[in-house]
Enzyme design. Structure first.
Site, PDB file in Angstrom:
ATOM      1  N   GLY A 166     -79.810 -34.746  51.689  1.00 22.54           N
ATOM      2  CA  GLY A 166     -80.403 -36.085  51.591  1.00 22.54           C
ATOM      3  C   GLY A 166     -80.652 -36.458  50.140  1.00 22.54           C
ATOM      4  N   ALA A 167     -79.809 -35.884  49.243  1.00 23.34           N
ATOM      5  CA  ALA A 167     -80.048 -36.007  47.795  1.00 23.34           C
ATOM      6  C   ALA A 167     -80.046 -37.450  47.295  1.00 23.34           C
ATOM      7  CB  ALA A 167     -78.995 -35.198  47.038  1.00 23.34           C
ATOM      8  N   MET A 216     -86.658 -39.709  49.087  1.00 19.37           N
ATOM      9  CA  MET A 216     -87.327 -38.421  48.841  1.00 19.37           C
ATOM     10  C   MET A 216     -86.375 -37.441  48.160  1.00 19.37           C
ATOM     11  SD  MET A 216     -90.481 -38.330  49.604  1.00 19.37           S
ATOM     12  CE  MET A 216     -90.851 -36.612  49.821  1.00 19.37           C
ATOM     13  N   GLY A 264     -88.871 -31.574  55.230  1.00 16.21           N
ATOM     14  CA  GLY A 264     -89.853 -32.663  55.239  1.00 16.21           C
ATOM     15  C   GLY A 264     -89.485 -33.748  56.215  1.00 16.21           C
ATOM     16  N   ALA A 271     -93.054 -29.238  57.154  1.00 16.59           N
ATOM     17  CA  ALA A 271     -94.356 -29.881  56.919  1.00 16.59           C
ATOM     18  C   ALA A 271     -94.219 -31.385  57.121  1.00 16.59           C
ATOM     19  CB  ALA A 271     -94.865 -29.568  55.519  1.00 16.59           C
ATOM     20  N   ASN A 313     -96.220 -33.460  56.031  1.00 17.71           N
ATOM     21  CA  ASN A 313     -96.668 -34.133  54.808  1.00 17.71           C
ATOM     22  C   ASN A 313     -96.848 -33.096  53.698  1.00 17.71           C
ATOM     23  OD1 ASN A 313     -97.960 -35.739  52.858  1.00 17.71           O
ATOM     24  ND2 ASN A 313     -98.641 -37.115  54.493  1.00 17.71           N
ATOM     25  N   HIS A 341     -97.414 -47.279  56.154  1.00 14.88           N
ATOM     26  CA  HIS A 341     -96.238 -46.850  55.388  1.00 14.88           C
ATOM     27  C   HIS A 341     -95.431 -48.050  54.913  1.00 14.88           C
ATOM     28  CE1 HIS A 341     -97.097 -42.872  57.069  1.00 14.88           C
ATOM     29  NE2 HIS A 341     -96.334 -42.396  56.097  1.00 14.88           N
ATOM     30  N   HIS A 342     -94.482 -47.765  54.015  1.00 20.95           N
ATOM     31  CA  HIS A 342     -93.546 -48.772  53.495  1.00 20.95           C
ATOM     32  C   HIS A 342     -92.689 -49.342  54.631  1.00 20.95           C
ATOM     33  CE1 HIS A 342     -90.191 -45.909  53.906  1.00 20.95           C
ATOM     34  NE2 HIS A 342     -91.107 -44.996  53.600  1.00 20.95           N
ATOM     35  N   LYS A 363     -89.628 -47.372  56.665  1.00 19.31           N
ATOM     36  CA  LYS A 363     -89.819 -46.212  57.556  1.00 19.31           C
ATOM     37  C   LYS A 363     -89.385 -46.591  58.968  1.00 19.31           C
ATOM     38  CE  LYS A 363     -93.208 -42.718  58.954  1.00 19.31           C
ATOM     39  NZ  LYS A 363     -92.314 -41.588  58.782  1.00 19.31           N
ATOM     40  N   THR A 404     -97.367 -37.251  60.319  1.00 13.85           N
ATOM     41  CA  THR A 404     -98.690 -36.847  59.822  1.00 13.85           C
ATOM     42  C   THR A 404     -99.788 -37.304  60.788  1.00 13.85           C
ATOM     43  OG1 THR A 404     -97.876 -37.076  57.586  1.00 13.85           O
ATOM     44  CG2 THR A 404    -100.261 -37.025  57.840  1.00 13.85           C
TER      45      THR A 404
HETATM   46  P1  NAD Z   1     -84.000 -42.169  53.081  1.00 12.61           P
HETATM   47  O1  NAD Z   1     -83.364 -42.969  54.194  1.00 12.61           O
HETATM   48  O2  NAD Z   1     -84.246 -42.845  51.787  1.00 12.61           O
HETATM   49  O3  NAD Z   1     -83.098 -40.879  52.791  1.00 12.61           O
HETATM   50  C1  NAD Z   1     -82.465 -40.097  53.758  1.00 12.61           C
HETATM   51  C2  NAD Z   1     -81.130 -39.655  53.168  1.00 12.61           C
HETATM   52  O4  NAD Z   1     -80.554 -38.678  54.034  1.00 12.61           O
HETATM   53  C3  NAD Z   1     -80.122 -40.814  53.060  1.00 12.61           C
HETATM   54  O5  NAD Z   1     -79.662 -40.925  51.713  1.00 12.61           O
HETATM   55  C4  NAD Z   1     -78.994 -40.389  53.995  1.00 12.61           C
HETATM   56  O6  NAD Z   1     -77.711 -40.775  53.508  1.00 12.61           O
HETATM   57  C5  NAD Z   1     -79.152 -38.861  53.967  1.00 12.61           C
HETATM   58  N1  NAD Z   1     -78.484 -38.189  55.086  1.00 12.61           N
HETATM   59  C6  NAD Z   1     -78.240 -38.660  56.343  1.00 12.61           C
HETATM   60  N2  NAD Z   1     -77.578 -37.720  57.046  1.00 12.61           N
HETATM   61  C7  NAD Z   1     -77.415 -36.643  56.236  1.00 12.61           C
HETATM   62  C8  NAD Z   1     -76.810 -35.366  56.399  1.00 12.61           C
HETATM   63  N3  NAD Z   1     -76.213 -34.997  57.550  1.00 12.61           N
HETATM   64  N4  NAD Z   1     -76.833 -34.495  55.348  1.00 12.61           N
HETATM   65  C9  NAD Z   1     -77.412 -34.844  54.182  1.00 12.61           C
HETATM   66  N5  NAD Z   1     -77.982 -36.058  53.954  1.00 12.61           N
HETATM   67  C10 NAD Z   1     -77.992 -36.938  54.983  1.00 12.61           C
HETATM   68  O7  NAD Z   1     -85.333 -41.576  53.690  1.00 12.61           O
HETATM   69  P2  NAD Z   1     -86.593 -40.980  52.883  1.00 12.61           P
HETATM   70  O8  NAD Z   1     -87.593 -42.051  52.672  1.00 12.61           O
HETATM   71  O9  NAD Z   1     -86.102 -40.185  51.731  1.00 12.61           O
HETATM   72  O10 NAD Z   1     -87.198 -39.999  53.989  1.00 12.61           O
HETATM   73  C11 NAD Z   1     -86.429 -38.933  54.516  1.00 12.61           C
HETATM   74  C12 NAD Z   1     -87.256 -38.233  55.592  1.00 12.61           C
HETATM   75  O11 NAD Z   1     -88.384 -37.611  54.999  1.00 12.61           O
HETATM   76  C13 NAD Z   1     -87.818 -39.168  56.675  1.00 12.61           C
HETATM   77  O12 NAD Z   1     -87.774 -38.502  57.914  1.00 12.61           O
HETATM   78  C14 NAD Z   1     -89.242 -39.400  56.218  1.00 12.61           C
HETATM   79  O13 NAD Z   1     -90.098 -39.750  57.291  1.00 12.61           O
HETATM   80  C15 NAD Z   1     -89.571 -38.023  55.676  1.00 12.61           C
HETATM   81  N6  NAD Z   1     -90.676 -37.954  54.715  1.00 12.61           N
HETATM   82  C16 NAD Z   1     -91.429 -36.834  54.769  1.00 12.61           C
HETATM   83  C17 NAD Z   1     -92.439 -36.635  53.836  1.00 12.61           C
HETATM   84  C18 NAD Z   1     -93.228 -35.355  53.881  1.00 12.61           C
HETATM   85  O14 NAD Z   1     -94.120 -35.149  53.042  1.00 12.61           O
HETATM   86  N7  NAD Z   1     -92.927 -34.437  54.815  1.00 12.61           N
HETATM   87  C19 NAD Z   1     -92.698 -37.600  52.855  1.00 12.61           C
HETATM   88  C20 NAD Z   1     -91.909 -38.747  52.828  1.00 12.61           C
HETATM   89  C21 NAD Z   1     -90.882 -38.895  53.755  1.00 12.61           C
END
Ligand code: NAD
Length: 279
Positions: A9-10, A14, A96, A120, A122, A150-151, A154, A161
């Site tokens: 998800g680079a 996040m 995450g 986790a 959060n 949230h933004h 989402k 959380t």
């Molecule tokens: P985002 O949509 O900006 O990013 C997700 C990325 O994952 C996208 O760029 C997408 O192309 C990529 N992706 C999709 N399928 C994939 C795969 N098979 N392999 C690799 N990459 C893939 O979302 P975000 O805001 O970065 O949030 C990502 C997740 O993290 C959500 O589930 C969000 O709720 C969660 N989150 C968790 C925390 C925490 O503290 N645990 C904090 C913020 C967000």
């Protein structure tokens, strides 16, 4: 020895921040980045980092990366597949991505036998403390409600959380008053029901990042516990702690509590009254 880290998800909100935090940490080396929607691009273009890495399309491209730890901030279905790959290849995972339920956790527990996994809801240390404080407060109040904000990007609701907070409060106390509502003039005014029937309300607003209030009430008083993440950097100390600690936590660990208690800052003993007066 540096820890070799890959990020799933680079190119996401996040994932980009995780790539930057890993690259800036002298104990870690960013060796792979995967994101099908940014595949083939230089990681520098995607994250602003100075990096020779190219963003890969999927796990097939990780065979030669010799990863120690993979971090996943993607979407639930993608994360399930990425974690299956990590477990099969003996790579530790830090997760995450939101939405993992009990069945997923059971699946992860049976899959992660040669490497470890930390999931986790959060990673913000203030949010971990908020959940702990809510759990501590729960037995002293009969009514509680959770508001998560949230933004507007989402896609899932309620937040992981909020649901986890309700679970922990319900595990700490089963003595919750019944909802007094007998008439709903429009649908859904009392929100969703988390564990223990604790109402959970979801707000989605442009400009916000991740925020939560836990409201607790009893006769003549209320307690509000609030946490705000203003920026995605708020999650990074927790993510880095998990990346560095995952190899020491066998199996599947849910939440950061056990990692935080292992690295608890020393609390100075309170000064004796006499010594304070002498200052
Ligand atoms: P985002 O949509 O900006 O990013 C997700 C990325 O994952 C996208 O760029 C997408 O192309 C990529 N992706 C999709 N399928 C994939 C795969 N098979 N392999 C690799 N990459 C893939 O979302 P975000 O805001 O970065 O949030 C990502 C997740 O993290 C959500 O589930 C969000 O709720 C969660 N989150 C968790 C925390 C925490 O503290 N645990 C904090 C913020 C967000």
């Amino acid at each position: 020895m540096t820890v070799r880290v890959g990020v799933f998800g680079a190119g996401g909100r996040m994932g980009t921040t995780v790539c930057q935090a890993v690259a800036a940490d002298p104990d870690l080396e960013l060796v792979a980045a995967v994101d099908p929607h940014h595949a083939g691009l230089d990681l520098g273009q995607v994250t602003g980092l100075e990096s020779d890495l190219r963003v890969g399309a999927g796990t097939d491209e990780l065979a030669d990366a010799a990863l120690d730890v993979a971090v996943d901030f993607t979407q639930l279905e993608a994360a399930r597949e990425n974690l299956a790959w990590c477990a099969a290849h003996g790579v530790h995972a830090v997760v995450g991505t939101s939405g993992f339920g009990d069945e997923d956790l059971a699946q992860l527990r049976s899959a992660f036998t040669t490497s470890n996994c930390i999931v986790a809801a959060n990673f913000a240390i203030g949010a971990v403390l908020m959940m702990r404080f809510a759990e501590l407060a729960a037995p002293w109040f009969e009514t509680a409600e959770i508001i998560e904000l949230h933004h507007d990007g989402k896609v899932d609701a309620p937040s992981g959380t909020a649901l986890r907070t309700a679970e922990r409060m319900a595990a700490a106390s089963s003595d919750w008053a019944d909802d007094p509502t007998t008439t709903e003039t429009v649908a859904g005014p009392r929100g969703a029901h988390g564990a223990g029937g604790i109402p959970v309300h979801s707000v989605r607003l442009r400009g916000m990042v991740a925020h939560q209030e836990v409201l607790l009430g009893t006769t003549g008083q209320s307690l509000t516990i609030r946490h705000d993440s203003y920026d995605r950097s708020s999650f990074m100390p927790g993510v880095l702690l998990a990346i560095k600690g995952v190899s020491d936590h066998p199996g599947v660990t849910v939440g950061l509590d056990s990692l935080l208690s292992a690295s608890q800052p020393e609390v100075p003993a309170s000064q004796p009254e006499v010594a304070r007066r002498a200052d």
